[in-house]
Design a protein around this motif. Structure first.
Motif, mmCIF file in Angstrom:
data_model
loop_
_atom_site.group_PDB
_atom_site.id
_atom_site.type_symbol
_atom_site.label_atom_id
_atom_site.label_comp_id
_atom_site.label_asym_id
_atom_site.label_seq_id
_atom_site.Cartn_x
_atom_site.Cartn_y
_atom_site.Cartn_z
ATOM 1 N N THR A 7 24.919 38.660 31.455
ATOM 2 C CA THR A 7 23.654 38.252 30.939
ATOM 3 C C THR A 7 22.769 38.899 30.267
ATOM 4 O O THR A 7 21.317 39.367 30.147
ATOM 5 C CB THR A 7 23.174 38.407 32.840
ATOM 6 O OG1 THR A 7 23.551 39.750 32.933
ATOM 7 C CG2 THR A 7 23.276 37.854 33.961
ATOM 8 N N ASN A 53 22.041 33.310 30.434
ATOM 9 C CA ASN A 53 22.199 33.464 31.655
ATOM 10 C C ASN A 53 21.170 33.031 32.447
ATOM 11 O O ASN A 53 21.066 33.335 33.457
ATOM 12 C CB ASN A 53 23.783 33.296 32.103
ATOM 13 C CG ASN A 53 24.311 33.035 33.088
ATOM 14 O OD1 ASN A 53 24.083 32.335 33.142
ATOM 15 N ND2 ASN A 53 25.438 33.626 33.220
ATOM 16 N N ARG A 54 19.897 32.554 32.183
ATOM 17 C CA ARG A 54 18.581 33.657 32.339
ATOM 18 C C ARG A 54 18.165 31.744 34.238
ATOM 19 O O ARG A 54 17.931 31.875 34.873
ATOM 20 C CB ARG A 54 18.041 32.843 32.002
ATOM 21 C CG ARG A 54 15.904 33.491 32.534
ATOM 22 C CD ARG A 54 15.008 33.541 31.202
ATOM 23 N NE ARG A 54 13.096 33.381 31.870
ATOM 24 C CZ ARG A 54 12.077 33.441 31.257
ATOM 25 N NH1 ARG A 54 12.204 33.721 29.951
ATOM 26 N NH2 ARG A 54 11.393 33.346 31.445
ATOM 27 N N SER A 55 18.368 30.700 33.059
ATOM 28 C CA SER A 55 18.101 29.978 34.182
ATOM 29 C C SER A 55 20.118 29.302 34.680
ATOM 30 O O SER A 55 20.235 28.913 35.927
ATOM 31 C CB SER A 55 17.452 28.433 33.692
ATOM 32 O OG SER A 55 18.350 27.863 32.711
ATOM 33 N N GLY A 56 21.001 29.350 34.074
ATOM 34 C CA GLY A 56 22.156 29.015 34.295
ATOM 35 C C GLY A 56 22.388 27.517 34.095
ATOM 36 O O GLY A 56 23.240 27.191 34.202
ATOM 37 N N ARG A 88 21.196 29.119 38.487
ATOM 38 C CA ARG A 88 20.706 30.888 38.471
ATOM 39 C C ARG A 88 19.993 30.694 40.311
ATOM 40 O O ARG A 88 20.477 31.441 40.848
ATOM 41 C CB ARG A 88 20.258 31.224 37.782
ATOM 42 C CG ARG A 88 20.293 32.037 36.907
ATOM 43 C CD ARG A 88 21.705 33.335 36.674
ATOM 44 N NE ARG A 88 21.576 34.744 37.430
ATOM 45 C CZ ARG A 88 21.421 35.601 37.114
ATOM 46 N NH1 ARG A 88 20.617 35.321 35.568
ATOM 47 N NH2 ARG A 88 20.975 36.501 37.426
ATOM 48 N N ASP A 89 19.772 29.213 40.225
ATOM 49 C CA ASP A 89 18.698 28.939 41.333
ATOM 50 C C ASP A 89 19.797 28.260 42.507
ATOM 51 O O ASP A 89 18.840 28.018 43.288
ATOM 52 C CB ASP A 89 17.529 28.410 41.353
ATOM 53 C CG ASP A 89 17.803 26.855 40.663
ATOM 54 O OD1 ASP A 89 18.845 26.221 40.407
ATOM 55 O OD2 ASP A 89 17.003 26.297 40.339
ATOM 56 N N LEU A 146 27.651 38.109 35.432
ATOM 57 C CA LEU A 146 27.704 37.278 37.278
ATOM 58 C C LEU A 146 29.539 36.623 37.665
ATOM 59 O O LEU A 146 30.289 36.411 36.637
ATOM 60 C CB LEU A 146 27.114 35.925 36.646
ATOM 61 C CG LEU A 146 25.697 36.422 36.741
ATOM 62 C CD1 LEU A 146 24.632 34.642 36.329
ATOM 63 C CD2 LEU A 146 24.477 37.329 37.956
#
Length: 207
Positions: A7, A53-56, A88-89, A146
């Motif tokens: 990350t 990996n901010r939004s993934g 990520r969400d 992650l």
């Protein structure tokens, strides 16, 4: 295939970071010819998001977002892109397509389990993550990663995934065998072939 859980963008080398950012830009901009051109050189990147990996969002998420054609989506899946991969969400590509109104892609993006994880899969993944934490020294404490989910292993008959870990000068490669998960811990500093582990829903042990 590679699971990139790192990350911290500052942990990536300059040239590698630029390559990965360019790949992410191509997917974001729906430049599919460019995406597949990169995948010819780096097939292991089919499931990687933008570094950090901010939004993934991996390429298949971007294809779902844009409502790409069947040929593009099918080709990404053929390259090894994971339909089970979550951003990520928590959204999978099929969730993104459904939210964006691209209902024609829903059937194609719905995950299909070619293999089953040993049951209960939640216990298997918990012990796998415990193995990773206990066999990386303090690498995962010093640098956030992650940890990889096991669901992508269900998407093919012989899916093998590499999880690089900063500080190990290597990482872990893992795949399903009959009734268990086989994990190989390896480093460029190893004088031998590294260490092998067996993970079941009951626990893990070194082979």
């Amino acid at each position: 295939m590679q699971w990139d859980g790192l990350t911290d963008r500052e942990q990536f080398g300059g040239m590698y970071l630029a390559e990965r950012d360019r790949f992410a830009d191509l997917a974001r901009d729906a430049d599919w010819d460019g995406v597949f051109g990169v995948l010819e050189e780096h097939p292991e990147w089919a499931g990687v998001p933008r570094p950090g990996n901010r939004s993934g969002f991996a390429p298949l998420h971007q294809a779902a977002w844009h409502g790409a054609g069947f040929a593009v989506v099918s080709r990404l899946i053929a390259h090894g892109a994971w339909r089970t991969q979550r951003a990520r969400d928590g959204r999978r590509p099929v969730d993104v397509a459904r939210e964006r109104g691209h209902t024609r892609l829903v059937d194609l993006l719905t995950p299909v389990a070619v293999r089953r994880l040993p049951a209960p899969p939640e216990a298997l993944e918990r012990h796998f993550h415990a193995l990773l934490r206990e066999n990386t020294g303090r690498c995962l404490e010093r640098t956030e990663h992650l940890l990889p989910p096991l669901s992508p292993l269900t998407e093919g008959l012989d899916v093998r995934i590499v999880f690089p870990v900063v500080g190990m000068m290597g990482g872990f490669t893992y795949h399903l065998e009959d009734g268990h998960l086989r994990v190989h811990g390896h480093s460029r500093m190893d004088w031998d072939q590294g260490r092998y582990y067996r993970v079941t829903p009951e626990g893990w042990s070194r082979i």
